[in-house]
Design an enzyme around this catalytic site. Structure first.
Site, mmCIF file in Angstrom:
data_model
loop_
_atom_site.group_PDB
_atom_site.id
_atom_site.type_symbol
_atom_site.label_atom_id
_atom_site.label_comp_id
_atom_site.label_asym_id
_atom_site.label_seq_id
_atom_site.Cartn_x
_atom_site.Cartn_y
_atom_site.Cartn_z
ATOM 1 N N CYS A 45 0.739 -1.120 -0.025
ATOM 2 C CA CYS A 45 0.118 -0.004 -0.092
ATOM 3 C C CYS A 45 0.876 1.254 -0.064
ATOM 4 O O CYS A 45 1.409 1.645 -1.023
ATOM 5 C CB CYS A 45 -0.828 0.108 1.120
ATOM 6 S SG CYS A 45 -2.187 1.143 1.108
ATOM 7 N N HIS A 78 -3.813 -5.317 1.093
ATOM 8 C CA HIS A 78 -3.096 -5.860 2.420
ATOM 9 C C HIS A 78 -3.027 -7.144 2.905
ATOM 10 O O HIS A 78 -3.916 -7.529 3.495
ATOM 11 C CB HIS A 78 -3.899 -4.971 3.461
ATOM 12 C CG HIS A 78 -3.649 -3.414 3.438
ATOM 13 N ND1 HIS A 78 -2.534 -2.863 3.984
ATOM 14 C CD2 HIS A 78 -4.123 -2.362 2.891
ATOM 15 C CE1 HIS A 78 -2.437 -1.585 3.794
ATOM 16 N NE2 HIS A 78 -3.551 -1.215 3.202
ATOM 17 N N GLU A 120 -1.383 -8.539 4.869
ATOM 18 C CA GLU A 120 -1.180 -8.624 6.614
ATOM 19 C C GLU A 120 -2.688 -8.617 7.213
ATOM 20 O O GLU A 120 -2.707 -8.937 8.229
ATOM 21 C CB GLU A 120 -0.191 -7.831 6.964
ATOM 22 C CG GLU A 120 -0.721 -6.217 7.044
ATOM 23 C CD GLU A 120 -0.840 -5.481 5.780
ATOM 24 O OE1 GLU A 120 -0.586 -5.942 4.767
ATOM 25 O OE2 GLU A 120 -0.936 -4.350 5.933
#
Lengths: 230, 83
Positions: A86, A203, A205
């Protein structure tokens, strides 16, 4: 393999990445403060998501001149691994470590939702354990994620198999309505020519913990372990 | 010598400018249908010191190329005046 995560003023996904990397690697992950000049002998550097320096001027433009970025650029130029997620991706394009640029989303809006992406190659470290032709659900959260590169650059990226991910639907098909931010050719992630620097807007994560109900992103981090030399 | 640089940064003409498009829609709603196109950029004013005009020119060029504009997506122009 020692992982390090850079923390800029305004980073807000650093803890999430650190947690996932510590879980998959079973080792402590170095926290690298943006004002430091020491990469603490990390092999793999992650630039996390967030709004470094308030995203002033352009996303990633000011972070690119943070003291630690000199070391990150040196590390990448020596063939060391660097990955930007990002805002991290935006910083890497601003630093010239990845080709192209990330523009304001076509719809003008900040988009925060789950999307599907499909790996376009498994010959890049982050996609090594993924399956081509399969869709992975990973959230996005950005206002400036519309990937753009001029025609020559785009052709080079494609010719050299540097497209890492494209936005798609849940069946891994690409349609006009699956290109959530208007990226050129639905590109969601790329690598550099040397195949050691990676950037992606989604994302992973945020999709790597059983408590969050989506583990699709975990495979990307597990793939990174395949590079472990020792 | 002290100088002022008035810098304009614009999105490259070939790129879609969603902000400009949205503003254009607003202008239409205002009844200004004659407006054919809107592009939105940035204006930046720098006050700087340099030995002479050429040195000031070089400093501003460097600021624009390295930080203020991203040449992949934007172009810049500026006017330099002695302050």
């Amino acid at each position: 393999m020692k992982f390090g995560v850079v923390i800029f003023p305004g980073s807000n996904c650093d803890q999430d990445v650190i947690q996932v990397l510590e879980r998959v690697s079973n080792k402590p992950v170095a926290r690298l403060w943006h004002k430091d000049h020491d990469l603490q002998s990390c092999d793999f550097i992650v630039l996390p998501g967030g709004f470094s320096y308030g995203d002033y001027l352009r996303s990633g433009a000011i972070a690119r001149f943070s003291p630690i970025m000199q070391e990150v650029i040196g590390h990448a130029n020596k063939g060391g691994y660097v990955m930007g997620i990002c805002n991290g991706f935006q910083i890497l394009t601003e630093a010239g470590l990845l080709p192209g640029a990330l523009l304001r989303n076509t719809e003008q809006k900040f988009i925060c939702r789950n999307v599907h992406i499909r790996p376009e190659t498994t010959d890049l470290l982050p996609t090594r354990r993924l399956e081509k032709g399969k869709a992975y659900q990973v959230p996005i959260a950005h206002g400036e994620g519309r990937f753009y590169a001029d025609a020559d650059t785009l052709q080079r990226i494609k010719d050299q198999d540097q497209v890492m991910f494209r936005y798609c639907n849940s069946h891994a098909a690409i349609a006009p309505d699956t290109n959530c931010n208007g990226s050129i050719e639905s590109i969601a992630g790329i690598s550099n020519e040397g195949r050691n620097v990676f950037g992606m807007m989604p994302h992973p994560e945020r999709a790597a913990d059983p408590d969050l109900g989506n583990m699709d992103g975990l495979l990307i981090f597990e793939s990174l372990l395949e590079a472990v030399p020792a | 010598m002290k100088f002022t640089a008035e810098i304009d940064i614009m999105p490259r003409p070939e790129l879609l400018d969603p902000q400009g498009k949205a503003v254009m829609l607003g202008l239409e709603h205002l009844g200004l249908n004659q407006v054919a196109d809107v592009r939105i950029g940035k204006h930046i004013r720098l006050n700087l010191e340099a030995e002479n005009e050429q040195a000031a020119q070089e400093k501003v060029e460097q600021a624009c190329k390295k930080l203020l504009a991203n040449l992949i997506m934007e172009s810049y122009t500026f006017e330099l005046t002695p302050a």
